[in-house]
Design a protein around this motif. Structure first.
Motif, PDB file in Angstrom:
ATOM      1  N   CYS A 262       0.821  -1.237  -0.114  1.00 59.07           N
ATOM      2  CA  CYS A 262      -0.090   0.001   0.058  1.00 59.07           C
ATOM      3  C   CYS A 262       0.965   1.355   0.082  1.00 59.07           C
ATOM      4  CB  CYS A 262      -0.649  -0.032   1.170  1.00 59.07           C
ATOM      5  SG  CYS A 262      -2.084   1.229   1.112  1.00 59.07           S
ATOM      6  N   SER A 284     -10.019   3.764   2.640  1.00 57.91           N
ATOM      7  CA  SER A 284      -8.739   4.274   2.004  1.00 57.91           C
ATOM      8  C   SER A 284      -9.042   5.085   0.797  1.00 57.91           C
ATOM      9  CB  SER A 284      -7.739   3.399   1.958  1.00 57.91           C
ATOM     10  OG  SER A 284      -8.108   2.243   0.927  1.00 57.91           O
ATOM     11  N   TYR A 305      -0.563   7.124   3.486  1.00 58.78           N
ATOM     12  CA  TYR A 305       0.004   5.844   3.767  1.00 58.78           C
ATOM     13  C   TYR A 305       1.366   5.004   3.596  1.00 58.78           C
ATOM     14  CZ  TYR A 305      -5.141   5.662   3.045  1.00 58.78           C
ATOM     15  OH  TYR A 305      -6.517   5.892   3.262  1.00 58.78           O
ATOM     16  N   PHE A 338      -5.459   2.806  10.070  1.00 56.94           N
ATOM     17  CA  PHE A 338      -4.438   2.141   9.185  1.00 56.94           C
ATOM     18  C   PHE A 338      -3.496   1.769   9.886  1.00 56.94           C
ATOM     19  CE2 PHE A 338      -0.919   2.186   6.174  1.00 56.94           C
ATOM     20  CZ  PHE A 338      -1.449   1.127   4.945  1.00 56.94           C
TER      21      PHE A 338
END
Length: 351
Positions: A262, A284, A305, A338
């Motif tokens: 990611c 996301s 991210y 996350f």
């Protein structure tokens, strides 16, 4: 030679199944979206421009829903063929036959991925009656056309005890590649320790120990054609503890060498045009490909991210550059964070 950049492209939500762990259907029945042809050509050009700008080669994972149900499915594959773009299909077995698989191969299909999520009764409960047998029956059809057959399993507390039996079934069927990934909770109730879907960290480590033994037994058997892809990043932690993975002496601080892709070499595009950092990370969404240039999104909004020092647990771990568990599972189990700790990671804080 330039490296590939992966685009997971969901071209339609249409599907013959209503899987209980599906992101589309698990928490309701939304309107199903299919991307129209004009928009598909725009997406394809955006992805090619993206790769040209960053010196990469495009590789597509075409999925849905079931991509073969898209009314312009074959036209899209013709575009890939004309542009010499390789692709994998991630779909169902129900519309495959020798003629279809042969045509898929002619148009450049590299791999065809299907799912098995339990032994027959469990799998058919997850998906639909007859799905288990049909999936295994189509393996020879795929392989016969010269396409690599891939079987994926989504592991949760509901089916973890059946995974060894699945491995035996796929090995007996001559599947080319097998892997499993963990279930990402689609609601807070499925992510807590009281849920049947939950797996405790020690239980997951015991599971990897068992699977490692099974894999190694098959890998020592010359008659077995199946490659067992240790996909879950917690395999890195397991192999580190076993002494089979060592941190390279020349590793540079601050560099990322493995683990979750990611923000690194992967983007997901939905039928609506929404761009996700990862389809498994449900919150996301970073943009929409019809509203912003994909390359600009990659350089700006995707930065959220890549903040590796924010990982609650992994940032203090010596395997940060190589593992990081699964942020999707962490996010799904923590209300969307996350960077939360992976709920199946058994490593101590002192690792």
């Amino acid at each position: 030679m330039a490296q590939y950049f992966a685009f997971q492209w969901h071209i339609t939500d249409d599907c013959d199944q209503r899987c209980k762990h599906c992101y589309i259907f698990a928490e309701g029945h939304p309107d199903l979206v299919t991307m129209d042809w004009e928009k598909m050509m725009f997406v394809l050009e955006q992805c090619e421009n993206f790769c040209s700008r960053f010196g990469r080669l495009p590789y597509f994972y075409i999925t849905g829903g079931d991509p073969i149900l898209h009314p312009r499915f074959w036209d899209l594959l013709l575009q890939f063929k004309s542009r010499d773009i390789p692709f994998t299909l991630m779909g169902n077995p129900f519309h495959l036959n020798e003629e279809v698989c042969g045509r898929l191969r002619e148009l450049g299909c590299d791999k065809y991925q299907m799912s098995i999520d339990g032994l027959e009764n469990t799998h058919d409960w997850f998906r639909k009656p007859g799905s288990f047998k049909t999936t295994l029956e189509k393996v020879n059809c795929i392989k016969g056309a010269g396409i690599t057959s891939v079987i994926m399993t989504t592991v949760s507390g509901t089916n973890i005890d059946e995974i060894p039996g699945i491995v035996d079934a796929v090995a007996a069927a001559g599947v080319d590649v097998y892997a499993f990934a963990r279930y990402v909770p689609t609601s807070s109730g499925k992510g807590n320790e009281k849920s049947d879907w939950y797996i405790a960290p020690d239980r997951y480590r015991d599971f990897l120990t068992e699977m490692d033994s099974i894999y190694r037994r098959y890998e020592a058997d010359d008659a077995c054609v199946t490659y067992f892809n240790r996909k879950d990043h917690l395999w890195t932690l397991f192999e580190y503890e076993q002494g089979r993975f060592q941190i390279p002496a020349d590793a540079r601080p601050g560099m990322i060498y493995g683990g979750c892709n990611c923000g690194n070499c992967h983007i997901t595009i939905l039928p609506t045009g929404d761009v996700y950092a990862c389809r498994r990370v449900q919150n996301s969404r970073v943009s929409n490909i019809f509203e912003e240039d994909l390359s600009d999104v990659w350089l700006t909004k995707m930065e959220r991210y890549r903040e590796y020092d924010k990982f609650k647990k992994c940032s203090r771990c010596k395997l940060l550059a190589y593992c990081r568990g699964c942020p999707a599972v962490a996010a799904g189990s923590s209300g969307g964070n996350f960077y939360a700790a992976d709920p199946q990671c058994w490593a101590s804080e002192e690792l």
